[in-house]
Design an enzyme around this catalytic site. Structure first.
Site, short mmCIF file in Angstrom:
data_model
loop_
_atom_site.label_atom_id
_atom_site.label_comp_id
_atom_site.label_asym_id
_atom_site.label_seq_id
_atom_site.Cartn_x
_atom_site.Cartn_y
_atom_site.Cartn_z
N GLU A 112 4.26 22.18 55.68
CA GLU A 112 3.13 21.14 55.46
C GLU A 112 3.78 21.39 53.52
O GLU A 112 2.42 22.68 52.87
CB GLU A 112 2.73 20.80 55.69
CG GLU A 112 1.63 19.44 55.87
CD GLU A 112 -0.24 19.61 56.28
OE1 GLU A 112 -0.31 19.66 57.13
OE2 GLU A 112 -0.24 18.49 55.96
N ARG A 162 2.20 34.09 66.25
CA ARG A 162 2.42 33.69 65.43
C ARG A 162 2.51 34.96 64.40
O ARG A 162 1.45 36.35 64.86
CB ARG A 162 1.10 32.19 64.24
CG ARG A 162 -0.06 32.59 64.88
CD ARG A 162 -0.78 31.33 64.66
NE ARG A 162 -0.85 31.46 63.45
CZ ARG A 162 -0.97 30.45 62.50
NH1 ARG A 162 -0.60 29.17 63.04
NH2 ARG A 162 -1.15 30.38 60.67
N LYS A 192 -3.73 28.40 55.79
CA LYS A 192 -3.54 27.61 54.54
C LYS A 192 -5.32 27.12 54.24
O LYS A 192 -5.66 27.00 52.89
CB LYS A 192 -3.03 26.71 54.24
CG LYS A 192 -1.42 27.00 54.21
CD LYS A 192 -0.63 25.95 53.53
CE LYS A 192 0.22 26.08 55.27
NZ LYS A 192 1.64 24.81 54.65
#
Ligand code: ATP
Ligand code: MG
Length: 547
Positions: free
Chosen positions: A35, A261, A271
């Site tokens: 993103e 992850r 983020k």
């Protein structure tokens, strides 16, 4: 960078192998879908290497797809940096760059198809109410009063959404699935929401935007992605991914698989939180060397090769884990160890005066890289006044202390043996200088005291050294698992950056930007700015292991 070695075998490779054997797919296509709302971090590198290496191994393709469905936080600046970072990792992009926004027309059509099949409806409940009506893990959800609208009315309402008849938040499109599903994701998830924000690609064409869940599976299908790899938190969403694909008329059926992850000690890989650190100036920017972003690690002096080796070796599993930062540091050191030339520098200078030396200067030959003689020699000047590091001298006698003490002999690295004779202090009681004598027949001669090799400290000639600024970076957080903390301000390490005025040997004057090197006995460093106001600036990349 040559990357012959592909990931260690893992469960995803096994799935792909099986899919190829049973001819489920002819060729393999993966994608990396960032993103564009922040910089890439080392967690993203794990995903990039996995997706790209699968494509390489099976002669397939890997698409870079910007998941640009939320214009609130996305912008072109991030696109630019993401592409730059992927290139830095060593990949000649991914010749295929896509944007979810390229598919907005098609996604809109699919939404209408779901409405026509009575599988989606326009809801006018407020955001809060939708959340409330969703229920909990133990309580089923509540049906919205707008759920039973006719198909015709829903089509009309959806069109009104598209043409801007509703204010933001007044209506949204929801899938009609099951408000009592055991999986909350399936309780009529939102497919489209209204946003009156200019999109960096589609400008003001749209005021409705599809959600991640709705757009992702469709984009995967349009790009013929065979294996859509995402992180474990999307496990619950897989059933929705499949539900959407099962209910639209599509040509290609991708499959979603989840892997764990990357979590690293002393780092935050979210983020949102990284953005908070930048915005509130706890760091200088996204590329601050204390950040886990790829550009931050690059600025710190980490090579893309060491990040590749790290990602390759940590493997891919579907179990959550927290990897020790030392594992990453191991690959960074390994990489630097092979290629770095050696120099000497003194971080906290203390003056030594060699009483029995004249005013002459000696040029001492030293290996550029003791691990590789072929690199040749450098010349280092030695003179009457030298600097040593303050930490290499102790005033009080301590038989376990291995460095300079009054009356004890010590070897200056690649040079002479000296003995401390007298200390001079200033009026505050701080040591100003130390008078020593040197033993002129000890240059490069093995000398033992009580059958033990004499200990060594590093030095630079005062007259010939160059003043430099050294940035010593430490962990940004005081605790090993900062991801667990809600209030990250309270765990920020006040000493994450210590700036020192230091001295280094003159050979370092000719270094180029981002060249890395070893300061003997201290660590690995790189040059970050050449000759700013006649001063060089170095970043410490990493300490030597034994110090
Ligand atoms: P963040 O939590 O940092 O915001 P994200 O998942 O929202 O991460 P995206 O830009 O959507 O960020 O991520 C792009 C891809 O990178 C996704 O496929 C995602 O699963 C993967 N990814 C993100 N963080 C990690 C991580 N820590 N380890 C492995 N893969 C990751
Ligand atoms: Mg995401």
């Amino acid at each position: 960078m040559k990357k012959k070695y592909i990931y260690k075998k893992n469960f995803i490779f096994n799935i792909i192998k099986k899919d190829l054997i049973c001819k489920k797919y002819k060729t393999i296509t993966t994608r990396f879908p960032p993103e564009p709302n922040g910089f890439l971090h080392i967690g993203h590198a794990k995903s990039i290497f996995l997706n790209l290496n699968i494509a390489k191994k099976y002669n397939g393709k890997c698409n870079l797809r910007f998941d640009d469905t939320n214009p609130n936080s996305e912008n072109l600046k991030y696109i630019k940096f993401i592409i730059k970072d992927i290139k830095w990792l060593g990949f000649k992009i991914i010749n295929n760059i896509y944007y979810t926004s390229d598919y907005f027309n098609i996604i809109y059509k699919y939404a209408k198809e779901l409405i026509k099949k009575n599988l989606a409806y326009v809801d006018e409940l407020s955001k809060n109410k939708i959340h409330k009506y969703r229920g909990t893990l133990t309580k089923p959800g509540k049906i919205s009063p707008f759920r039973n609208r006719s198909i015709k009315e829903n089509l009309y309402m959806f069109k009104k959404m598209k043409y801007g008849y509703f204010p933001e938040g007044a209506a949204c499109l929801r899938a009609k699935i099951n408000m009592s599903s055991f999986n909350i994701v399936m309780r009529d998830p939102i497919l489209y929401r209204i946003k009156y924000i200019k999109h960096f690609k589609t400008n003001k064409t749209w005021c409705i935007y599809p959600t991640y869940d709705f757009s992702h599976c469709i984009s995967d299908s349009l790009e013929k992605i065979t294996h859509s790899l995402c992180t474990l938190e999307f496990l619950d969403n897989r059933i929705l991914y499949n539900w959407i694909l099962d209910n639209i008329t599509k040509k290609f059926n991708p499959c979603q698989y989840e892997f764990s992850r990357l979590n690293l000690t002393y780092y935050i890989l979210s983020k949102r939180k990284l953005k908070f650190l930048v915005k509130n100036k706890f760091v200088n920017n996204w590329d601050d060397p204390r950040m886990p972003t790829l550009s931050g690690l690059k600025c710190k002096g980490y090579s893309s090769n060491s990040i590749y080796n790290f990602c390759k070796n940590i493997g891919i599993t579907n179990q959550e884990s927290l990897i020790n930062i030392e594992t990453l540091e191991h690959y960074v050191r390994n990489d630097l160890n092979k290629k770095s030339l050696h120099y000497m520098g003194v971080i906290d200078p203390l003056i030594i005066i060699i009483k029995n030396m004249g005013k002459h200067i000696e040029m001492i030959l030293m290996l550029k890289n003791p691990k590789n003689i072929k690199e040749g020699y450098r010349i280092v000047p030695f003179s009457k006044k030298i600097y040593i590091d303050k930490s290499d001298y102790k005033e009080k006698f301590d038989k376990n202390y291995k460095r300079l003490i009054l009356g004890r002999k010590i070897r200056l690295r690649n040079s002479y043996v000296i003995k401390a004779k007298k200390i001079i202090k200033n009026i505050c009681g701080n040591i100003k200088k130390i008078y020593c004598i040197y033993y002129y027949n000890t240059l490069n001669k093995k000398i033992k005291i009580n059958n033990k090799s004499i200990n060594v400290i590093h030095w630079v000639s005062k007259k010939h050294s160059i003043p430099v600024t050294i940035n010593l970076y430490n962990h940004l957080f005081k605790v090993p698992n900062p991801g667990k903390y809600k209030n990250i301000i309270s765990i920020i390490n006040p000493n994450s950056l210590i700036i020192k005025n230091s001295y280094v040997e003159p050979n370092l004057y000719y270094l180029k930007n981002y060249n890395s090197f070893q300061l003997e006995r201290i660590g690995y460093f790189c040059l970050v700015k050449t000759k700013y106001k006649n001063n060089l600036i170095f970043n410490r990349i990493i300490k030597l292991k034994k110090y």
